[in-house]
Write a protein that holds these residues in place. Sequence first.
Motif, PDB file in Angstrom:
ATOM      1  N   ARG A 150       6.933  -5.424   2.728  1.00 47.07           N
ATOM      2  CA  ARG A 150       5.985  -4.568   2.213  1.00 47.07           C
ATOM      3  C   ARG A 150       4.672  -5.038   1.637  1.00 47.07           C
ATOM      4  O   ARG A 150       4.997  -6.298   1.053  1.00 47.07           O
ATOM      5  CB  ARG A 150       6.457  -3.397   1.584  1.00 47.07           C
ATOM      6  CG  ARG A 150       6.778  -3.519   0.295  1.00 47.07           C
ATOM      7  CD  ARG A 150       7.375  -2.173  -0.452  1.00 47.07           C
ATOM      8  NE  ARG A 150       7.777  -2.667  -2.013  1.00 47.07           N
ATOM      9  CZ  ARG A 150       8.534  -3.420  -2.701  1.00 47.07           C
ATOM     10  NH1 ARG A 150       9.593  -3.913  -1.755  1.00 47.07           N
ATOM     11  NH2 ARG A 150       8.668  -3.178  -3.907  1.00 47.07           N
TER      12      ARG A 150
ATOM     13  N   ALA B 117       3.257  -5.614  13.066  1.00 48.73           N
ATOM     14  CA  ALA B 117       2.759  -5.503  11.950  1.00 48.73           C
ATOM     15  C   ALA B 117       1.151  -5.691  12.574  1.00 48.73           C
ATOM     16  O   ALA B 117       0.810  -6.906  12.867  1.00 48.73           O
ATOM     17  CB  ALA B 117       2.960  -6.664  10.979  1.00 48.73           C
TER      18      ALA B 117
ATOM     19  N   LEU C 111       4.921  -9.582   7.162  1.00 46.55           N
ATOM     20  CA  LEU C 111       5.439  -8.211   7.304  1.00 46.55           C
ATOM     21  C   LEU C 111       6.305  -8.011   8.407  1.00 46.55           C
ATOM     22  O   LEU C 111       7.172  -6.832   8.382  1.00 46.55           O
ATOM     23  CB  LEU C 111       4.257  -7.304   7.443  1.00 46.55           C
ATOM     24  CG  LEU C 111       3.297  -7.419   6.107  1.00 46.55           C
ATOM     25  CD1 LEU C 111       1.864  -6.803   6.561  1.00 46.55           C
ATOM     26  CD2 LEU C 111       3.988  -6.523   5.120  1.00 46.55           C
TER      27      LEU C 111
ATOM     28  N   ASP D  85      10.707   3.855   7.382  1.00 38.94           N
ATOM     29  CA  ASP D  85       9.539   2.900   7.459  1.00 38.94           C
ATOM     30  C   ASP D  85       8.137   3.380   6.849  1.00 38.94           C
ATOM     31  O   ASP D  85       7.368   4.582   7.303  1.00 38.94           O
ATOM     32  CB  ASP D  85       9.405   2.566   8.971  1.00 38.94           C
ATOM     33  CG  ASP D  85       8.217   1.504   9.163  1.00 38.94           C
ATOM     34  OD1 ASP D  85       7.716   1.181   8.217  1.00 38.94           O
ATOM     35  OD2 ASP D  85       7.759   1.423  10.232  1.00 38.94           O
TER      36      ASP D  85
ATOM     37  N   SER E 135       5.579   1.691   5.872  1.00 41.95           N
ATOM     38  CA  SER E 135       4.533   0.635   5.731  1.00 41.95           C
ATOM     39  C   SER E 135       3.298   1.264   6.067  1.00 41.95           C
ATOM     40  O   SER E 135       2.061   0.780   5.696  1.00 41.95           O
ATOM     41  CB  SER E 135       4.871  -0.504   6.989  1.00 41.95           C
ATOM     42  OG  SER E 135       4.792   0.209   8.270  1.00 41.95           O
TER      43      SER E 135
END
Length: 761
Positions: free
Chosen positions: A22, A92, A103, A182, A184
């Motif tokens: 992250r 990513a 990532l 998730d 992100s």
Amino acid sequence: MPDLARRFATVTAEVEVTGDPRLSRPRVRGDHTAPVAVLVRAEVRAVEEHGGASARTRTPVLMVVDAEVPAPAGSTEPGGDGDSARASVSAARGTPGGRAAWLGLLPSIRLRVGGRLAPASTGGGDRKAAVLRVRARPEPRIVAGPSRPQRLAGRLRAGLREATDGLPADARALLPGLVVGDTSRITPELDEAFKETDLAHTLAVSGSNLTILLVLLIGPPGLAQLVERRGLAPRLGLSLRATALFAGALTLGFVIVCRPDPSVLRAAVCGAVALLALATGRRRSLVPALATAVLLLVLYDPWLARSYGFLLSVLATGALLVLAPGWSEAMRRHRMSPRLAEALGAAAAAQAVCAPVVAVLSARVSLVAVPCNLLAEAAVAPATVLGFAALATAPVVMPLAKALAWCAGWPAGWIAGVARTGAALPGAEVDWPGNWPGALLLAAVMVIAVLAGRRLLRHPWWCGLLGVLLLLAVVQPVPLARRITGWPPPKWRFAMCDVGQGDATVLAAGQGAGVVVDAGPDPTRVDRCLRQLGITRVPLLVLTHFHADHVAGLPGVLRGRTVAAIETTWLEEPVEQAEFVRREAAERHIPVTRAVAGEERRTGPLSWRVLWPPPAARLHSSARTSPVRPDAVPEPDGPNDASVALLVRTGGLRLLLLGDLEPPGQQALLRSPAAARLARVDVLKVAHHGSAYQVPELIRLAAPRVALISAGVGNPYGHPAPATVAALRAGGAMVMRTDRDGALAVGGEGGVSGELEVTRE
């Protein structure tokens, strides 16, 4: 490893990734944002000190990967899985190549990296014995690819992200978090809103997600062993034991896809114990199942004993099993509808038990947690079920997955809206001592509140009155807050927000409207200030220059307000902050213009003239043709000297706002045609937080009656400088500063004889 970390040793290590990489949260340091790094949870399997001994180990660390570190190279050995591992980085997007590769790493990938170790922080109960800052040399290498289950999980998660690409920003960010944890895409602003409303548990996959899926399969747990059982299992013709086996496989798949985080493991083990009881035909007891889950997990992974997330998960589950049924029954006895009583009892029980621990972590208590959890609860189940359906169908039929994600986006957007609305309320949270004595005090308050609540339930009128008082405390209507606190003063014309080490000021432009000059470094603090001032419309937002302490709070200004336009300086440095402003404006379709000296504008009772900077073409022309002329305009020495400076008139007051102009810019302003307008202003917003770098001639010319300085408490720059404060006072100015006086508001009339009123928050 801890010994090497204490010596800040340089090492080469073989590590296995154990969690999703992250990005670190952007932090403002002075006038810049700290570089964003990739954070990777991993286990060191082998370590070799530079010029020293080597050892095999199994120690958790946190890897910090800076932007200059290249992407890890694939394995050069025959049959290596480096290529397949490297292919996983496609998820990513929107980040530089090297960072995108980091990532995109999946758990179970093994790397060989070089770097320097540092001691791990002791607070927070994080699972790490050291911090490993990865270096570009030796080049990081992938030595083993991800396991097949993790590769499959990575594809499923990537498919869910792709299916949600077309959703609105909040739903696109939140849905993968709700379904598989998730986070992100969760922005720092949205993450803070979830924390302030105690909805952060919805972003961590937990027992509630698994429960929703199991209930969909087996129906209500109380009927799971009966002939009248419900759910999909009896409709599919599955026997009781086949149902338990199928549910066990579902639980295993859930753990693999959602990653074995503490809350996921707790949910899975607790569910497995319950499923075993179902398969053997024994009567289930959920409290022993929870106790068994905790015991097995702590024996398996002792680090969980230090995890606050695991503690909160167990406490919340225990509260739902032990306290919530009794509280719900008590509310039903007082004629509350069963569904509302069950939901309110669950939310109140979890909040009462978890609040003391949350107070230790965040030094605050949320007053909106229970209503926000109630409002969000109804949307969690449909978002989870539809999200898992999109996850399962994405690898097979992406159009169907996108349709399911679109349907799931509605409840996910509702949850995000609840979090944002709750966090935006002025009284959403109360500061509280962030230590264990503070936690014990809050626990005592909770016990007293519960005991008092039993008596209050017998008196509906008292309950209603207390509810209204709590609502007023949370909403804090501006007229009521003004009567009680005296802030903001009723006829304020100019306000300087207390945003720490930065600038954010507001010019009153009519009912609910204000021209905002700079946004400060913290979105939460500037948003709070604007809400207290009652600002809902911003005809113009002026960003004097692009340093982070003036623009990083931009999302806070934009939150819940109509902003008609943004005006900036022409010098777009630092580049990353200028891009940040353009990106935020583009997402909300707000036009961005450049301020030029000589520009005059008016809105409501306000009128102002831009004094600085001159057009870029004039700067460059002057520098080329007449570098030694006394009236030549110098090139700006960095972003500060390109600050937008304004001379404002409002209700007879004259205000001079100098941004962060340095001495060269101040001297050029003195030599400009606008200098004649600067004499004897009523209010001076002192340049550059009152630093020592001021031009005395400009201070003497302006001769302000009031000088306001925006500076942070204990800032490392020594702002404001004692010499600057002394010079302002010697000129007859009353000097006030946010680091000592808090937010400030100016009202009254201009001129030598007019009364000028300055109010502290």
